[in-house]
Structures are given as C-alpha cells and as structure tokens.
Design a protein around this motif. Structure first.
Motif, PDB file in Angstrom:
ATOM      1  N   ASP A 277       0.697  -1.237  -0.040  1.00 59.97           N
ATOM      2  CA  ASP A 277      -0.004  -0.031  -0.148  1.00 59.97           C
ATOM      3  C   ASP A 277       0.881   1.160  -0.223  1.00 59.97           C
ATOM      4  OD1 ASP A 277      -2.354   1.531   0.204  1.00 59.97           O
ATOM      5  OD2 ASP A 277      -1.843   1.742   2.268  1.00 59.97           O
ATOM      6  N   ARG A 281       0.929   4.280  -2.842  1.00 58.14           N
ATOM      7  CA  ARG A 281       0.769   5.590  -2.560  1.00 58.14           C
ATOM      8  C   ARG A 281       1.946   6.559  -2.969  1.00 58.14           C
ATOM      9  NH1 ARG A 281      -3.156   7.051   1.478  1.00 58.14           N
ATOM     10  NH2 ARG A 281      -4.544   5.219   1.885  1.00 58.14           N
ATOM     11  N   PRO A 285       1.008   8.698  -7.115  1.00 62.73           N
ATOM     12  CA  PRO A 285       0.209   9.769  -6.349  1.00 62.73           C
ATOM     13  C   PRO A 285      -0.857  10.422  -7.308  1.00 62.73           C
ATOM     14  CG  PRO A 285       2.394  10.801  -7.483  1.00 62.73           C
ATOM     15  CD  PRO A 285       1.993   9.342  -7.555  1.00 62.73           C
ATOM     16  N   GLU A 286      -2.041  11.117  -6.474  1.00 60.65           N
ATOM     17  CA  GLU A 286      -3.077  11.871  -7.328  1.00 60.65           C
ATOM     18  C   GLU A 286      -2.716  13.242  -7.479  1.00 60.65           C
ATOM     19  OE1 GLU A 286      -6.333  10.469  -5.048  1.00 60.65           O
ATOM     20  OE2 GLU A 286      -6.143   8.232  -5.523  1.00 60.65           O
ATOM     21  N   ILE A 316       2.191  10.784   1.603  1.00 62.97           N
ATOM     22  CA  ILE A 316       1.535   9.243   1.643  1.00 62.97           C
ATOM     23  C   ILE A 316       0.143   9.227   2.164  1.00 62.97           C
ATOM     24  CG2 ILE A 316       1.699   6.825   2.712  1.00 62.97           C
ATOM     25  CD1 ILE A 316       4.779   7.124   2.548  1.00 62.97           C
ATOM     26  N   ARG A 319      -1.987  11.033  -0.330  1.00 63.11           N
ATOM     27  CA  ARG A 319      -1.867  10.362  -1.539  1.00 63.11           C
ATOM     28  C   ARG A 319      -1.262  11.370  -2.548  1.00 63.11           C
ATOM     29  NH1 ARG A 319      -3.709   4.854  -2.862  1.00 63.11           N
ATOM     30  NH2 ARG A 319      -2.634   4.397  -4.708  1.00 63.11           N
TER      31      ARG A 319
END
Length: 543
Positions: A277, A281, A285-286, A316, A319
């Motif tokens: 996870d 992340r 990334p978003e 993290i 995100r």
C-alpha cells in the motif's frame, strides 16, 4: 533466547547498512516475529549530541532522552519499535564506562586492556536490556578495515562463537559497474570479505549493492570466492523509494536466506500488505504540492533526515507527491527580493530546528512572509521560536524582541530556563554547563486546548512528544501575543512552558517546541505532517 543478526559493511561507506537492517527487520516482523535493532558506532564522541549536523547529519532523539545516530530513525520508521538509550553506543561511551569502573577499582588492580575489558563491555551492551525479542539486529558502524571499528568486530566475533547457531553475520558490500569495461566487478566484495575473514568472521549472508542486475554467474562466483552459499548472495538494486526496499529484498530472497541460515524451516508467510500500500501511494500519487524548507544545514540534507521522511509520510497520508524545495535561510538576509522569488511558488513553508544565530533573521523573515501572505506555515522548535519573535516584533509591537541564545536582546522573549521538572525530579541547567547536559531531551507531555487547530489535528487532549532544545518561549509573552491574534494552544502540564503556538485566523500557522518528525512512520504518518500537507494541497488550489 533471541537470535542475533550482526550487520557489517565493506568496500565504501554510505551503502545503507541502517536501511538494509531496518528493511530486514520489517520483513521478519511481517512474518510475525518480534524484533529489536541496535547500532554500535566507532567514533569517540560519547553521543552525537554535540556533533555538527554538517559532520554527522541528524541527531535522533528517543523517548527516554537519548541522543543517538540517525540510523535509529530508520529502525523506528520501518519497524515502529521505539528505540531506547540502550540501543545505541559509541566507542566514547564504552571507554567512558570502562574507565569509570577502573577508577572505582572494579577491576581490582588488573591491567585494563581492549581485550577483554573493552570487548566485554561491548558484548554486555549488545546483549543487555532485552525482553522477549525473537531477533536482535546489531549494526556495526563504519567500514570493515577501519582501525576504529576493530574492537567492535572482535566483540561480535566472540559473540558469534558464544551464541553458536543463534547468531549470523550479514555483510553489505558494493558490486560496482565499470562503464569503460562494461562490466560489474566482484573483486571489491571479495577483498572486503577477505578482510572480514582475517578478523575471524565468516559472513553467512552477502547483500550486494549494485546499480545493475548481478547475473547468476557472477553471484555464483562471489559465493564461491567468499565461502557463502549462492542463495545467500543477495543483490540489492536501487529502487524508486526507500519504502520499496523491504519488498525488493523479499523478492530477492533475503528473509528466506536469513531464516535458512538459522535453520528455521517452518516460518510463517509474510504479510506485506502495508508495504504494498505504501509503495502504491508513493509511486502513484494523485497530485503534487511544493513545500519550501527554510533551514541552515541545507548543504547536508542528512541533517534533516527524519524531517524529510515525515514530509513524505504526509504525502503518503494524502496520496500526493511532495516536492521539497530546500532553501538556505541566509539567502533572505542578503536580499529581501529573494523572499518572493524563492517562496512565491511554495504551497507551504516549513522552518525546522537549529542552533545558533546564523541564519536566524532569514527564518524570521520566512515566518513573516508566510503569515502576511497566508501561506501554511509549520515551525518546528527553533522555527516556532523564530515565529514567536516575529510575532512579537511585527504584530505585538515589541521592538527588539529576541532570544538570549544570541546574547542579550531587549527583551528576550525566548530564554534559557534554569530548571524544569521531569517525573519526580527537578533537572537544572546552566549557561556554563556541558553542552550535552543542558537540553530538554526526550518525551514530555503537552495539554492541548479545546477549540484549537492542534486539538482538532490530534483528536485528543494530552499528547507526548520528543524534545531537543535548550531555550524556551517565555510564558510572560503569552498575553501580549494572544491579544493580537495568536493562541498558545499547547502547554506543559504546569502551564509554564509554551509547547504550541498557532494563529487561528490563518489557513494553517502552527509552531511547536518539540520535534514531531521523530515519531512519524510511513504506515502511521504524524497527524501534524498529514494536516500540513493537506493544507498545502488546499493552498495549491488557490495559487
């Protein structure tokens, strides 16, 4: 009884023994084992507390107030196991202990020598203060062949004999790529292992750092020349993020090789879900934000190792990718126009801890820029003190406000407290005392006021955070600052020591006297860093 894994390094320094040991410990944890990590440092300083950050990097502080090597930060971040005073020792402290015993007559007039007295002290340290750990990983600082590390290597050689099947040796080496020849070279590893063998230590595991994959044939060659089974020659390739290291080492078979060396055949399968996870992340990334870190030890970023990782942890948690822009605070003292040039594109500004007058005015200017331009600001320790001085000067109208750390100011809104209480004892410090004994060190409680930003961030009323500082904000200046919009939102239990200052009428402006970066972990990001990065995300939508 605990099993011991001794981690040594060869060929060159800075290969990442601490990171390798921490990653291995996290893999053993993922299989359900209880682990503990320790560091033996060959330098003669008693601890890193008085060492220049440019010289040694960050000084990591534990809950019990020990000033330790920065590798203990890796240990905590990867395992979540709190380090203690008993997990880091130096040559200086070992010799100090032995000499004190000799002065007291504990050796009954015997000639005190490196063997057995120094080596016995090292062995006692390595095996003391353990509970019910399954594995204890002991990293030996420095590089095999260094004269200063010889007593430590001799001590672990003896321990290897005494512990028998309950001890193994893991050696980290470099397999360099020679571009002109187009080849990976195994000779440095062979020579490093030969040096180790000459001391009497035969490695059980070889962890080979390389920028290129090591072909099976060359791994077989390394194993043959170094007297190590081929399956125990593990390649350690560069990865995209340090939090991918446990997954990479598992894929290469490191944890299997270690368990095999101990003769453990029925180990539980590892649960690597949290590392999968974290990797996802970090790598996917978003969004991204820009955070400016205005410091005074920028030339060596190891001086801010825990801080860097904590900012990453904040990313993290949200995100997002965090781009850190490192800025030398003295830049702002030379030219005010640099403020807008270097901070104008920042979505948030962080001023970290530090000591001494150099660069202080630049940090004060950074705090003012963040306040006036409503940019999220995070002041840590020294960064909080500079924000308080800035507020006194430019908001509360207290001209000349400063700190006694730089000499006599008029007035000193930050000063050296002569004593404070810890537990049931009152500790005293003075201007002329040893530097290593004049600080408030370790974990202390802090009460958070209801209705404040930090109370919302933490979600609880009482917190424990780690400190490392000599000077405190003078509580007498609480009233004049609160009259102009500041809030002393965190206080020591007796109400005498300001721990947190914030500006309620600001998107995010918080200064803390402690070091929250020392308790942040990738799988448990510190709430202040998570909230700070989230504030930066909000700011990025405004810019």
């Amino acid at each position: 009884m605990a099993r011991f894994i001794f981690v040594t390094g060869g060929v060159v320094s800075s290969l990442g023994k601490g990171l390798a040991g921490a990653a291995l410990a996290s893999l053993l944890q993922a299989r359900g084992y209880k682990v503990r990590m320790r560091k033996l440092d060959p330098y003669i300083n008693v601890d890193p507390g008085t060492m220049n950050p440019f010289e040694h990097g960050e000084c990591y502080v534990t809950d019990d107030g020990a000033e330790t090597d920065l590798d203990l930060g890796h240990y905590e971040r990867f395992t979540g196991v709190p380090s203690k005073q008993s997990d880091n020792v130096t040559t200086g402290r070992i010799y100090q202990t032995v000499i004190r015993k000799e002065r007291r007559g504990d050796y009954l007039g015997a000639t005190v020598q490196v063997i057995p007295h120094i080596t016995n002290a090292i062995k006692e340290f390595a095996t003391a203060d353990l509970e019910d750990e399954d594995f204890v990983l002991v990293e030996i600082g420095g590089t095999v062949g260094d004269i200063e590390s010889l007593p430590f290597l001799e001590a672990i050689r003896q321990l290897g004999n005494e512990l028998g099947k309950d001890a193994i040796f893991m050696h980290l080496t470099l397999v360099p790529y020679i571009a002109a020849a187009g080849e990976l070279k195994t000779k440095p590893t062979q020579h490093s292992v030969k040096e180790l063998q000459s001391i009497g230590i035969q490695p059980d595991i070889l962890l080979c750092r390389s920028e290129h994959p090591i072909p099976a044939g060359q791994r077989a060659k390394i194993g043959q020349f170094c007297n190590v089974p081929e399956k125990a020659v593990i390649q350690a390739l560069d990865v995209r993020t340090i939090y991918e290291v446990p997954l990479s080492y598992h894929d290469e078979g490191l944890d299997e090789a270690v368990l095999s060396a101990f003769g453990i055949e029925d180990a539980p399968k590892p649960d690597l879900s949290r590392w999968l996870d974290i990797r996802d992340r970090v790598i996917n990334p978003e969004g991204e934000v820009n955070i400016a870190v205005v410091g005074k030890y920028i030339a060596l970023q190891d001086a801010y190792k825990s801080l860097t990782e904590s900012i990453v942890h904040g990313g993290i948690a949200n995100r997002v990718k965090v781009n850190i822009n490192w800025i030398e605070s003295e830049e702002f003292e030379k030219d005010d126009s640099k403020l807008n040039e270097l901070l104008g594109s920042a979505h948030a500004i962080l001023v970290p801890g530090g000591f001494g007058e150099r660069g202080a005015e630049g940090k004060i200017k950074a705090a003012r820029y963040a306040r006036e331009n409503r940019i999220p600001y995070f002041g840590i320790c020294y960064g909080m003190q500079m924000a308080v001085i800035e507020g006194c000067r430019h908001v509360a109208g207290i001209e000349g406000a400063g700190t006694s750390e730089f000499g006599s100011s008029d007035p000193n809104v930050v000063g050296l407290m002569t004593e404070w209480t810890r537990g049931n004892e009152t500790e005293t410090r003075s201007e002329d005392g040893d530097l290593g004994g004049t600080m408030r060190l370790g974990a202390y409680p802090c009460h958070l006021l209801e209705g404040t930003k930090v109370r919302e961030v933490y979600g609880e009323e009482l917190i424990q955070e780690r400190h490392r500082h000599r000077y405190e904000v003078n509580v007498e200046y609480r009233a004049p600052l609160e009259e102009v919009g500041y809030k002393f939102s965190g206080m020591s239990p007796d109400g005498e020591l300001p721990e947190i200052v914030e500006i309620p009428d600001h998107p995010w402006f918080i200064g803390v006297q402690f070091h929250p970066e020392l308790k942040s972990k990738p799988f448990d990001p510190h709430p202040l860093f998570s909230s700070f990065v989230k504030a930066a995300m909000e700011q990025s939508r405004l810019v």
